[in-house]
Design a protein around this motif. Structure first.
Motif, PDB file in Angstrom:
ATOM      1  N   TYR A  95       4.646  -5.933 -84.592  1.00 31.25           N
ATOM      2  CA  TYR A  95       4.062  -7.254 -84.426  1.00 31.25           C
ATOM      3  C   TYR A  95       3.462  -7.769 -85.730  1.00 31.25           C
ATOM      4  CZ  TYR A  95       4.497  -7.260 -79.360  1.00 31.25           C
ATOM      5  OH  TYR A  95       4.986  -7.276 -78.077  1.00 31.25           O
ATOM      6  N   ALA A  96       3.672  -9.057 -85.966  1.00 28.99           N
ATOM      7  CA  ALA A  96       2.900  -9.743 -86.992  1.00 28.99           C
ATOM      8  C   ALA A  96       1.488  -9.932 -86.445  1.00 28.99           C
ATOM      9  CB  ALA A  96       3.522 -11.095 -87.322  1.00 28.99           C
ATOM     10  N   MET A  97       0.503  -9.605 -87.255  1.00 25.67           N
ATOM     11  CA  MET A  97      -0.886  -9.741 -86.850  1.00 25.67           C
ATOM     12  C   MET A  97      -1.541 -10.811 -87.712  1.00 25.67           C
ATOM     13  SD  MET A  97      -1.194  -7.637 -84.388  1.00 25.67           S
ATOM     14  CE  MET A  97      -2.966  -7.852 -84.180  1.00 25.67           C
ATOM     15  N   SER A  98      -2.239 -11.711 -87.058  1.00 25.71           N
ATOM     16  CA  SER A  98      -2.828 -12.842 -87.773  1.00 25.71           C
ATOM     17  C   SER A  98      -4.252 -13.098 -87.309  1.00 25.71           C
ATOM     18  CB  SER A  98      -1.988 -14.105 -87.565  1.00 25.71           C
ATOM     19  OG  SER A  98      -0.682 -13.937 -88.074  1.00 25.71           O
ATOM     20  N   TRP A  99      -4.962 -13.799 -88.148  1.00 27.59           N
ATOM     21  CA  TRP A  99      -6.308 -14.270 -87.813  1.00 27.59           C
ATOM     22  C   TRP A  99      -6.293 -15.798 -87.769  1.00 27.59           C
ATOM     23  CZ3 TRP A  99     -10.406 -11.373 -86.297  1.00 27.59           C
ATOM     24  CH2 TRP A  99     -10.351 -10.003 -86.545  1.00 27.59           C
ATOM     25  N   PHE A 100      -6.966 -16.322 -86.764  1.00 27.90           N
ATOM     26  CA  PHE A 100      -7.159 -17.761 -86.596  1.00 27.90           C
ATOM     27  C   PHE A 100      -8.654 -18.015 -86.408  1.00 27.90           C
ATOM     28  CE2 PHE A 100      -2.819 -19.344 -85.801  1.00 27.90           C
ATOM     29  CZ  PHE A 100      -2.143 -18.164 -85.581  1.00 27.90           C
ATOM     30  N   ARG A 101      -9.046 -19.259 -86.577  1.00 24.85           N
ATOM     31  CA  ARG A 101     -10.413 -19.628 -86.217  1.00 24.85           C
ATOM     32  C   ARG A 101     -10.415 -20.987 -85.525  1.00 24.85           C
ATOM     33  NH1 ARG A 101     -12.701 -20.414 -92.305  1.00 24.85           N
ATOM     34  NH2 ARG A 101     -11.755 -22.464 -92.740  1.00 24.85           N
ATOM     35  N   ARG A 102     -11.395 -21.111 -84.654  1.00 27.77           N
ATOM     36  CA  ARG A 102     -11.576 -22.373 -83.945  1.00 27.77           C
ATOM     37  C   ARG A 102     -12.920 -22.948 -84.324  1.00 27.77           C
ATOM     38  NH1 ARG A 102      -8.820 -24.501 -79.975  1.00 27.77           N
ATOM     39  NH2 ARG A 102      -7.747 -22.550 -79.478  1.00 27.77           N
ATOM     40  N   VAL A 103     -12.886 -24.170 -84.816  1.00 28.26           N
ATOM     41  CA  VAL A 103     -14.086 -24.886 -85.205  1.00 28.26           C
ATOM     42  C   VAL A 103     -14.244 -26.082 -84.266  1.00 28.26           C
ATOM     43  CG1 VAL A 103     -15.235 -26.151 -87.044  1.00 28.26           C
ATOM     44  CG2 VAL A 103     -13.782 -24.186 -87.600  1.00 28.26           C
ATOM     45  N   PRO A 104     -15.446 -26.319 -83.720  1.00 26.03           N
ATOM     46  CA  PRO A 104     -15.624 -27.465 -82.815  1.00 26.03           C
ATOM     47  C   PRO A 104     -15.151 -28.764 -83.449  1.00 26.03           C
ATOM     48  CG  PRO A 104     -17.558 -26.067 -82.769  1.00 26.03           C
ATOM     49  CD  PRO A 104     -16.672 -25.537 -83.868  1.00 26.03           C
ATOM     50  N   GLY A 105     -14.347 -29.497 -82.705  1.00 26.19           N
ATOM     51  CA  GLY A 105     -13.867 -30.783 -83.187  1.00 26.19           C
ATOM     52  C   GLY A 105     -12.627 -30.705 -84.047  1.00 26.19           C
ATOM     53  N   LYS A 106     -12.121 -29.488 -84.283  1.00 30.81           N
ATOM     54  CA  LYS A 106     -10.920 -29.326 -85.101  1.00 30.81           C
ATOM     55  C   LYS A 106      -9.873 -28.513 -84.346  1.00 30.81           C
ATOM     56  CE  LYS A 106     -13.026 -29.450 -89.725  1.00 30.81           C
ATOM     57  NZ  LYS A 106     -13.125 -28.735 -91.022  1.00 30.81           N
ATOM     58  N   ASP A 107      -8.650 -28.642 -84.823  1.00 31.39           N
ATOM     59  CA  ASP A 107      -7.574 -27.843 -84.252  1.00 31.39           C
ATOM     60  C   ASP A 107      -7.747 -26.378 -84.645  1.00 31.39           C
ATOM     61  OD1 ASP A 107      -5.056 -30.388 -84.917  1.00 31.39           O
ATOM     62  OD2 ASP A 107      -6.358 -30.080 -83.167  1.00 31.39           O
ATOM     63  N   LEU A 108      -7.105 -25.507 -83.886  1.00 32.42           N
ATOM     64  CA  LEU A 108      -7.083 -24.091 -84.222  1.00 32.42           C
ATOM     65  C   LEU A 108      -6.492 -23.931 -85.614  1.00 32.42           C
ATOM     66  CD1 LEU A 108      -7.548 -21.233 -82.959  1.00 32.42           C
ATOM     67  CD2 LEU A 108      -5.122 -21.305 -82.311  1.00 32.42           C
ATOM     68  N   GLU A 109      -7.163 -23.156 -86.467  1.00 25.99           N
ATOM     69  CA  GLU A 109      -6.715 -22.988 -87.855  1.00 25.99           C
ATOM     70  C   GLU A 109      -6.151 -21.596 -88.089  1.00 25.99           C
ATOM     71  OE1 GLU A 109      -9.911 -25.890 -90.194  1.00 25.99           O
ATOM     72  OE2 GLU A 109     -10.196 -23.719 -90.222  1.00 25.99           O
ATOM     73  N   PHE A 110      -4.947 -21.558 -88.643  1.00 23.95           N
ATOM     74  CA  PHE A 110      -4.387 -20.286 -89.104  1.00 23.95           C
ATOM     75  C   PHE A 110      -5.116 -19.880 -90.376  1.00 23.95           C
ATOM     76  CE2 PHE A 110      -1.460 -17.151 -90.525  1.00 23.95           C
ATOM     77  CZ  PHE A 110      -1.311 -17.363 -91.888  1.00 23.95           C
ATOM     78  N   LEU A 111      -5.439 -18.594 -90.492  1.00 28.28           N
ATOM     79  CA  LEU A 111      -6.144 -18.114 -91.677  1.00 28.28           C
ATOM     80  C   LEU A 111      -5.301 -17.140 -92.504  1.00 28.28           C
ATOM     81  CD1 LEU A 111      -9.652 -17.440 -90.123  1.00 28.28           C
ATOM     82  CD2 LEU A 111      -8.925 -19.425 -91.469  1.00 28.28           C
ATOM     83  N   ALA A 112      -4.752 -16.126 -91.847  1.00 23.16           N
ATOM     84  CA  ALA A 112      -4.036 -15.096 -92.603  1.00 23.16           C
ATOM     85  C   ALA A 112      -3.115 -14.328 -91.672  1.00 23.16           C
ATOM     86  CB  ALA A 112      -5.020 -14.126 -93.255  1.00 23.16           C
ATOM     87  N   THR A 113      -2.035 -13.798 -92.234  1.00 24.78           N
ATOM     88  CA  THR A 113      -1.096 -13.008 -91.455  1.00 24.78           C
ATOM     89  C   THR A 113      -0.638 -11.786 -92.239  1.00 24.78           C
ATOM     90  OG1 THR A 113       0.893 -13.133 -90.075  1.00 24.78           O
ATOM     91  CG2 THR A 113       1.000 -14.168 -92.233  1.00 24.78           C
ATOM     92  N   SER A 114      -0.311 -10.732 -91.504  1.00 23.57           N
ATOM     93  CA  SER A 114       0.226  -9.508 -92.100  1.00 23.57           C
ATOM     94  C   SER A 114       1.325  -8.979 -91.191  1.00 23.57           C
ATOM     95  CB  SER A 114      -0.879  -8.459 -92.250  1.00 23.57           C
ATOM     96  OG  SER A 114      -0.333  -7.212 -92.645  1.00 23.57           O
ATOM     97  N   ASP A 115       2.508  -8.832 -91.756  1.00 24.95           N
ATOM     98  CA  ASP A 115       3.640  -8.335 -90.974  1.00 24.95           C
ATOM     99  C   ASP A 115       4.159  -7.051 -91.612  1.00 24.95           C
ATOM    100  OD1 ASP A 115       5.900  -7.918 -89.440  1.00 24.95           O
ATOM    101  OD2 ASP A 115       6.413 -10.052 -89.372  1.00 24.95           O
ATOM    102  N   TYR A 116       3.978  -5.948 -90.908  1.00 24.60           N
ATOM    103  CA  TYR A 116       4.388  -4.644 -91.419  1.00 24.60           C
ATOM    104  C   TYR A 116       5.907  -4.549 -91.556  1.00 24.60           C
ATOM    105  CZ  TYR A 116       4.826   0.459 -91.615  1.00 24.60           C
ATOM    106  OH  TYR A 116       5.133   1.737 -91.976  1.00 24.60           O
ATOM    107  N   ARG A 117       6.637  -5.297 -90.745  1.00 21.24           N
ATOM    108  CA  ARG A 117       8.097  -5.182 -90.728  1.00 21.24           C
ATOM    109  C   ARG A 117       8.726  -5.619 -92.042  1.00 21.24           C
ATOM    110  NH1 ARG A 117       8.579  -8.557 -85.303  1.00 21.24           N
ATOM    111  NH2 ARG A 117       7.011  -9.691 -86.499  1.00 21.24           N
TER     112      ARG A 117
END
Length: 122
Positions: free
Chosen positions: A31-53
């Protein structure tokens, strides 16, 4: 099948935090593993991803150079080291897993953690 985040909290501007996300119930390496964050009033934000494959690592421009994603495939854990934190980094941080190759949208992630709050304030 579960993702459990930890490590959030209150930190002063310029400080650092290290988030962890422990995965269980699926083949972590696939699996690709990623971090997102949610800020009030904003769309979900992609932050970083790591794919071992394919060894791919990528970051959102606003966090590149400050945040580092890493993964331990023995411990089935993905980390997000966050340095030089700013008030605008405040939000709920979630890890997510995708079996897709090079996911480009949050909709391509099938597994999500419950999130951990990060507050950057003096």
């Amino acid at each position: 099948v579960k993702l459990v985040e930890s490590g959030g909290g209150l930190v002063q501007p310029g400080g650092w935090l290290r988030l962890s996300c422990v995965a269980s119930g699926f083949t972590f390496d696939d699996y690709a593993m990623s971090w997102f964050r949610r800020v009030p009033g904003k769309d979900l934000e992609f932050l970083a991803t790591s794919d071992y494959r394919d060894g791919r690592v990528n970051y959102r421009d606003s966090v590149r150079g400050r945040f580092t994603i890493s993964r331990d495939n023995v411990k089935n854990t993905v980390y997000l080291q966050m340095n030089s934190l700013k008030p605008e980094d405040t939000g709920v941080y979630s890890c997510a897993a995708s079996a897709r190759s090079r996911p480009t949208s949050s909709s391509e992630y099938s597994l999500w953690g419950q999130g951990t709050q990060v507050t950057v304030s003096s």
